[in-house]
Design an enzyme around this catalytic site. Structure first.
Site, PDB file in Angstrom:
ATOM      1  CD  GLU A 235      -1.482   4.469  -1.777  1.00  0.00           C
ATOM      2  OE1 GLU A 235      -2.051   3.436  -1.364  1.00  0.00           O
ATOM      3  OE2 GLU A 235      -0.801   5.203  -1.042  1.00  0.00           O
TER       4      GLU A 235
ATOM      5  CD  GLU B   4       2.819   8.938   1.223  1.00  0.00           C
ATOM      6  OE1 GLU B   4       2.123   8.526   2.167  1.00  0.00           O
ATOM      7  OE2 GLU B   4       3.586   8.206   0.562  1.00  0.00           O
TER       8      GLU B   4
END
Length: 254
Positions: free
Chosen positions: A136, A141
């Site tokens: 990932e 974020e």
């Protein structure tokens, strides 16, 4: 987009290198009136029954209604609808997948306690070998409970969840206006950038499959989560609705 433990905390002014982008390979400018489903997939619901709460105890239900297109931009709107939260999550799985390159988005962040927008990638073989073995790449974020902080993270079999390879960077006024978020991904390393300034490098000496699952195609994900292990657990209902505005997604050669 799993909860993470931070290995690096970067503060102050940028002091690292500038982004270097090659030839433009692909771009999505969101100029249409609806989502181009030849490129994008909707992921709907609350993740149940296979991965309830999307693996993070998130509160939102994903729908096809929580987005719109305005002046060549995708606007994902996170809402409080009665006793539930709704949002949008889209992916390019099986349609647009890339191995190496400079991946970038230009976006304006939503804000407030409980909000959790992201621009990230998953390995194309995730259905075969699962997470985190497929890998990932979290290019962006942001969690509203930590103003001015931007996170970049990599999850692998060797380092994931609470032990992910991660950094966070304090950037004043990151909530104001549009900013670019990118990763320069080569076979040797990954360099993460905010506004073309380097904020984190991942370059392990041992690149076995458990440490470096990044020699295969990955696909993009854009979403806004609400609450959860990382974004919450508290959610301030007074912040809604909140908009994650995406100008473009681009892929350049290295």
């Amino acid at each position: 987009m799993k909860k993470i433990a931070l290995l690096f905390l970067l503060t102050g002014s940028f002091s690292f290198g500038q982004a270097k982008k090659g030839k433009l390979i692909w771009e999505e400018n969101f100029n249409g009136k609806s989502l181009n489903e030849k490129v994008w997939n909707y992921e709907l619901g609350d993740g149940c029954p296979n991965i309830c709460g999307w693996g993070n105890n998130e509160r939102q239900v994903y729908t096809k209604e929580n987005h719109k297109f305005v002046n060549g931009k995708l606007v994902i709107t996170a809402k409080k609808d009665g006793d539930k939260y709704t949002s949008t999550r889209i992916t390019t799985a099986g349609k647009k997948e890339f191995k190496y390159g400079y991946m970038e988005t230009r976006a304006k962040l939503p804000v407030g306690q409980g909000i959790w927008p992201a621009f990230w990638m998953l390995g194309s073989n995730i259905k075969e070998i699962g997470w985190p073995k497929a890998g990932e790449i979290d290019i962006l974020e942001y969690v509203g409970k930590e103003p001015q902080m931007v996170y970049t993270t990599l999850h692998t079999q060797a380092n994931h969840g609470d032990h992910a390879s991660s950094s966070k960077k304090k950037i004043e006024n990151i909530e104001e206006g549009f900013h670019t978020f990118g990763v320069d991904w080569t076979k040797e390393k990954m360099d993460f950038y905010v506004d073309d300034n380097l904020v984190y490098t991942f370059n392990p000496k041992d690149k076995n499959q458990d440490v470096w699952p990044f020699d295969q195609p990955f696909y993009f994900i854009l979403n806004v989560a609400i609450g959860g292990n990382f974004g919450g657990p508290e959610v301030d209902d007074k912040i809604f609705p909140q908009e994650f505005i995406i100008d473009y997604v681009r892929v350049y050669s290295n």
